[in-house]
Design a protein around this motif. Structure first.
Motif, PDB file in Angstrom:
ATOM      1  N   UNK A 163       0.841  -1.204   0.000  1.00 44.43           N
ATOM      2  CA  UNK A 163       0.000   0.000   0.000  1.00 44.43           C
ATOM      3  C   UNK A 163       0.872   1.248   0.000  1.00 44.43           C
ATOM      4  N   UNK A 164       1.885   1.255   0.874  1.00 45.33           N
ATOM      5  CA  UNK A 164       2.765   2.423   0.942  1.00 45.33           C
ATOM      6  C   UNK A 164       3.506   2.629  -0.371  1.00 45.33           C
ATOM      7  N   UNK A 216       2.447   1.585  -3.480  1.00 49.15           N
ATOM      8  CA  UNK A 216       1.568   2.018  -4.563  1.00 49.15           C
ATOM      9  C   UNK A 216       1.014   3.417  -4.296  1.00 49.15           C
ATOM     10  N   UNK A 217       0.866   3.777  -3.020  1.00 47.92           N
ATOM     11  CA  UNK A 217       0.432   5.136  -2.702  1.00 47.92           C
ATOM     12  C   UNK A 217       1.546   6.150  -2.923  1.00 47.92           C
ATOM     13  N   UNK A 218       2.740   5.661  -3.122  1.00 47.90           N
ATOM     14  CA  UNK A 218       3.900   6.542  -3.325  1.00 47.90           C
ATOM     15  C   UNK A 218       4.175   7.423  -2.112  1.00 47.90           C
ATOM     16  N   UNK A 219       3.848   6.917  -0.928  1.00 51.80           N
ATOM     17  CA  UNK A 219       4.130   7.756   0.240  1.00 51.80           C
ATOM     18  C   UNK A 219       5.469   7.376   0.853  1.00 51.80           C
TER      19      UNK A 219
END
Lengths: 297, 421
Positions: free
Chosen positions: B199-200, B202-205
């Motif tokens: 998730x982190x 793909x969220x690019x965070x």
């Protein structure tokens, strides 16, 4: 040397057999906007990651504010990476608080500063919204806020205007200029050359893992100045002369190169005698030209 | 350290506030409690006394039909039978059993329960059998004497030289349940960590965060945050199950029954049952070992899950890397049964010592008694295994999270391990 905030000296970074940076050098003056340019895969992101201590150089050194770059400097640097995003399911306010605290701010300080920025950018009403409810441009604004929230000495923006409409882009550009006015140093990486011309004082051009050009933008432009002129006359035929070469023609617009600097006056006189000149001006080298010229070599 | 704590806090709170977490945490204990309490309730409702009228023409069953605790037989004559058949609602009787030669029928105005039918069928069979044997001139006593039932009592000799009675069935039950629980927990929370990492990414965070903290801090913060989620869920499950079932117990089961089945007043029916079943097994040791193997088994595997998550761009791509992680888990899961057939065998010993399989296999072995040095060795090796996988995973993770849009091969992963920081 004292007015240099950050300098990278002979920085080398290898990933296995691949050399991402090969003795790259940059020197970023205090309170400047420093454009970091280069084609894709040149090593810009690697250099920015090294400055952010996400990864360490294999050799060479990075100096920050007079000393070797170390963990203490993390809170002095703000980084807006090109690949950026937020937790989609988290509320805007909680998320901004979390990221600000990760930068080392206390809860109270973070909430005060966030209120200030949210009001300034007129986004207070987003505080309780989830990020997934925001548009891409709105999310970019939040990312901008969390990058600058801890008032770092150095800000690093990688393609800061991507995803913004022209109005918001200009709001952000004004904020960047504002930050510089207040003494913040800014490293700015982009492929949009017109924004480089517009806001950068210094530039560095990185190509194939090396810095190939570095310095104040005016100086670099002057270096690339050649004796090319753009002439517009009332005819589609320009009479030839040994004083200049015609480089290109577009209807009645000609690009000419004066063979010798001293013959400029003679060349103008020659054209003037044969044609009616509508305009005659020096071709200023744009950053884009310089980019294409040096990288293309 | 402070920043790691912030990460742990976020990872924990985000998951605990999720609706799916709350629903799962509340539903599972209700399910568990109903599994415990419903059988008690069912046996309770069946206690009702049933009056059955019996009418027969040529046979002589009714003399021999015996009343049981909840079935009471009464002989009907023809008028009584007819009045029941015409108006079953008005009658006090629940059903009518009609026997004509070899045909047996039960009349009732409602569907009679299977238990009741079986009970009556059994009595009729026995009576019929007895009569036939008598006709053939065989003494029933001989047949009854010949029937044998043997139960072996098992006792364990403990190190103090005492003997405690033990139950192999309970050992198998506990070993099986705890082993499967560990397997489930590792998978559940391990994939939770992996999803979080993806998730982190793909969220690019992730790049924003690791410009503030070290990648290792982010990884370990996530792993510990999810571990807390797991522990919270487990502890809530245990507490809620106990709470709900004791509330249900006092509500539905008559107090008379409780005092019938247990002697000491301060014990509930359920605990009493559990104690009866597991006599001789050190439940406290099993509980704490379970917590240990759950926690460290999870920690060791979740680091690997995190590494897998960091190496891919989407969950669909995880399969090629998941295989080597899931093989030891599935392998130990399959071997629970054979291991419990021979809990002191060579295979059982080694699999309960080697860290990748020990969390599940040791839990399966534990109820049968394990030497304390084996347990300590296994626990120590598991801690070392956890440190080792975390170290390896950290190296893959810090490179992986910054790689986008690239299909990663095993060779690539190996190269990442050798990169300098």
């Amino acid at each position: 040397m004292n007015d240099t905030l950050l300098s990278a000296e002979n920085v080398v970074k290898k990933y296995g057999d691949y050399t991402a940076l090969n003795k790259a050098n940059i020197s970023v003056p205090k309170s400047s906007i420093y454009g970091l340019l280069g084609p894709n895969g040149a090593g810009k992101t690697t250099l920015m990651r090294i400055i952010n201590q996400i990864t360490a150089p294999d050799s060479g050194r990075v100096l920050f504010d007079g000393g070797l770059l170390n963990k203490e400097h993390i809170k002095e640097i703000g980084y807006l990476p090109e690949e950026r995003g937020l937790y989609k399911k988290m509320k805007v306010g909680d998320q901004a608080l979390y990221l600000a605290q990760l930068k080392g701010m206390s809860y109270g300080e973070a909430i005060k500063k966030l209120r200030f920025w949210f009001e300034k950018l007129d986004i207070t009403s987003w505080w309780h919204k989830k990020v997934e409810e925001l548009s891409k441009g709105m999310a970019q604004k939040i990312q901008f806020v969390v990058t600058v929230i801890h008032q770092p000495k150095l800000l690093i923006f990688d393609e800061p205007f991507s995803g913004f409409d022209p109005i918001n882009a200009s709001i952000i550009r004004d904020e960047i200029l504002n930050l510089r006015k207040n003494g913040t140093t800014i490293i700015f990486s982009t492929h949009r050359m017109e924004s480089v011309e517009e806001i950068c004082d210094h530039i560095a051009l990185i190509n194939k893992s090396k810095t190939i050009l570095e310095g104040p933008i005016n100086k670099i432009k002057a270096e690339f100045q050649d004796e090319n002129y753009e002439v517009i006359i009332d005819s589609n035929q320009l009479r030839n002369s040994e004083r200049f070469d015609v480089l290109s023609q577009n209807k009645n617009k000609f690009e000419i190169k004066i063979n010798s600097k001293n013959e400029l006056k003679e060349a103008i006189d020659f054209i003037n005698q044969n044609h009616n000149i509508i305009s005659f001006k020096k071709n200023l080298a744009s950053i884009e030209d310089i980019f294409i010229k040096t990288v293309g070599k | 350290m402070n920043k790691t704590f912030l990460i742990i806090k976020r990872e924990f709170l985000v998951r605990v506030k999720k609706k799916s977490f709350i629903v799962m945490t509340l539903l599972a204990p209700i399910l568990m409690a109903s599994l415990i309490i419903v059988p008690v309730l069912i046996s309770d409702t069946d206690q009702q006394k049933r009056l059955i009228g019996v009418f027969e023409t040529n046979t002589n069953f009714s003399q021999e039909l015996e009343d049981s605790e909840n079935i009471h037989f009464t002989i009907f004559d023809e008028t009584e039978m007819n009045s029941f058949i015409n108006n079953p609602e008005l009658s006090d009787y629940y059903a009518l059993l009609k026997i004509e030669d070899e045909s047996y029928t039960i009349f009732s105005n409602q569907q009679i329960s299977l238990n009741l039918r079986k009970a009556i069928e059994k009595q009729l069979e026995q009576i019929s059998e007895r009569n036939k044997l008598k006709h053939a001139g065989i003494d029933i006593k001989i047949i009854q004497d010949a029937k044998t039932k043997i139960t072996i009592n098992t006792k364990i000799i403990t190190s103090d030289g005492d003997t405690t009675s033990s139950s192999t069935e309970a050992s198998i039950g506990i070993g099986f349940i705890t082993g499967i629980l560990i397997y489930m927990f590792i998978f559940m929370y391990g994939t939770m960590v992996m999803r979080g990492v993806i998730e982190e990414k793909t969220n690019r965070i992730v790049e924003i965060i690791i410009s503030s903290v070290k990648p290792f801090q982010l990884m370990i913060g996530k792993i510990l945050g999810v571990a807390l989620v797991g522990l919270t869920q487990f502890i809530l499950w245990v507490c809620l199950t106990i709470l709900i079932s004791s509330i249900a117990e006092t509500m539905f089961v008559s107090s008379e029954e409780i005092s019938n089945s247990i002697n000491s007043a301060d014990q509930s029916l359920i605990f009493n049952e559990i104690n009866k079943l597991t006599g001789g097994i050190d439940l406290l040791l099993i509980f704490f070992s379970f917590l240990f193997y759950f926690l460290f088994g999870y920690l060791m595997y979740s680091a690997l899950f995190a590494a897998v998550g960091s190496a891919v761009d989407a969950e669909a791509d995880t399969q090629q890397f998941m295989l080597p992680i899931t093989i030891p888990l599935i392998f130990s899961f399959i071997l629970i049964q054979p291991i419990m057939d021979n809990p002191d065998g060579v295979l059982a010993f080694w699999m309960s010592i080697i860290p990748l399989t020990s969390p599940i296999i040791m839990m399966a072995r534990l109820p049968f008694g394990v030497e304390s040095w084996e347990l300590i060795l296994s626990m120590l090796l598991l801690i070392i295994g956890f440190i080792f996988t975390t170290f390896i995973a950290g190296k893959i993770y810090r490179t992986g999270i910054l790689m986008y849009g690239k299909k990663i091969s095993y060779r690539e992963l190996w190269k990442w391990l050798t990169y300098k920081d």
